[in-house]
Design a protein around this motif. Structure first.
Motif, PDB file in Angstrom:
ATOM      1  N   GLN A  32      85.033 -52.654  64.267  1.00  0.00           N
ATOM      2  CA  GLN A  32      85.658 -53.292  63.108  1.00  0.00           C
ATOM      3  C   GLN A  32      84.591 -54.119  62.416  1.00  0.00           C
ATOM      4  N   GLY A  35      83.242 -55.281  55.413  1.00  0.00           N
ATOM      5  CA  GLY A  35      82.572 -54.591  54.321  1.00  0.00           C
ATOM      6  C   GLY A  35      82.041 -55.565  53.294  1.00  0.00           C
ATOM      7  N   THR A  39      86.392 -56.311  52.853  1.00  0.00           N
ATOM      8  CA  THR A  39      87.357 -55.466  53.558  1.00  0.00           C
ATOM      9  C   THR A  39      87.003 -55.400  55.031  1.00  0.00           C
ATOM     10  N   GLU A  41      86.605 -52.873  57.800  1.00  0.00           N
ATOM     11  CA  GLU A  41      86.483 -51.443  58.054  1.00  0.00           C
ATOM     12  C   GLU A  41      86.721 -51.195  59.534  1.00  0.00           C
ATOM     13  N   TRP A  42      87.638 -50.293  59.846  1.00  0.00           N
ATOM     14  CA  TRP A  42      87.875 -49.881  61.230  1.00  0.00           C
ATOM     15  C   TRP A  42      87.429 -48.434  61.354  1.00  0.00           C
ATOM     16  N   TYR A  43      86.629 -48.141  62.364  1.00  0.00           N
ATOM     17  CA  TYR A  43      86.132 -46.796  62.591  1.00  0.00           C
ATOM     18  C   TYR A  43      86.938 -46.159  63.713  1.00  0.00           C
ATOM     19  N   PRO A 132      86.244 -43.888  59.009  1.00  0.00           N
ATOM     20  CA  PRO A 132      86.611 -45.261  58.643  1.00  0.00           C
ATOM     21  C   PRO A 132      87.913 -45.290  57.843  1.00  0.00           C
ATOM     22  N   ASN A 133      88.565 -46.452  57.852  1.00  0.00           N
ATOM     23  CA  ASN A 133      89.785 -46.611  57.061  1.00  0.00           C
ATOM     24  C   ASN A 133      89.476 -47.009  55.616  1.00  0.00           C
ATOM     25  N   VAL A 134      88.214 -47.344  55.317  1.00  0.00           N
ATOM     26  CA  VAL A 134      87.794 -47.715  53.968  1.00  0.00           C
ATOM     27  C   VAL A 134      86.589 -46.850  53.583  1.00  0.00           C
ATOM     28  N   VAL A 137      81.773 -46.224  53.195  1.00  0.00           N
ATOM     29  CA  VAL A 137      81.434 -47.271  54.141  1.00  0.00           C
ATOM     30  C   VAL A 137      80.462 -48.251  53.503  1.00  0.00           C
ATOM     31  N   SER A 138      80.506 -49.486  53.979  1.00  0.00           N
ATOM     32  CA  SER A 138      79.619 -50.517  53.487  1.00  0.00           C
ATOM     33  C   SER A 138      78.272 -50.404  54.181  1.00  0.00           C
TER      34      SER A 138
END
Length: 140
Positions: A32, A35, A39, A41-43, A132-134, A137-138
């Motif tokens: 987790q 970002g 945000t 981000e969860w992978y 990722p959920n976002v 990715v950052s």
């Protein structure tokens, strides 16, 4: 947004590439991440990549450890692994090992336990995070 590996995957070093003769715990990798836009981000997926250079002697057992709190660590259950964790020896110069992790633990790290070493071997380990959920990715 283009569907590219760059936009969908992050790589984090756990064991820096080094000549190793002694046991070492890798740096923890958090699935987790914050970002750039604030945000979380969860992978949903992870893979351990072990890359070797020259292995001169000994056996170097690599394991994947997991944790919920980045404090209490345990070996990843075999049922949560895809592929086999490597035991690296002198015949394993310049190889890449890929081990998938399907479990749900938040923190991951590579661990090495060498035995019978004098000069050891050069290798490192990276945790590859995906799904990722976002998106994208950052890169922060």
């Amino acid at each position: 947004m283009k569907r590219t590996v760059y936009n969908h995957v992050r790589a984090k070093v756990s064991l820096a590439i080094s000549t190793r003769t002694a046991a070492a715990n890798g740096t923890a990798v958090d699935r987790q991440l914050s970002g750039a836009s604030g945000t979380n981000e969860w992978y949903g997926s992870a893979m351990l990549l072990v890359h070797t250079g020259t292995i001169t002697d000994g056996t170097h057992a690599i394991t994947l450890e997991v944790s919920d709190d980045n404090s209490s660590w345990a070996a990843a259950p075999a049922a949560d692994l895809q592929g086999s964790l490597p035991s690296i020896g002198a015949v394993d110069d310049d190889k890449l090992y890929e081990i998938g992790y399907t479990g749900t633990k938040r923190y991951l790290r590579a661990v090495t336990t060498p035995s019978g070493t004098t000069t050891g071997g050069v290798y490192g380990a990276t945790i590859l995070l995906g799904f990722p959920n976002v998106l994208p990715v950052s890169r922060t």
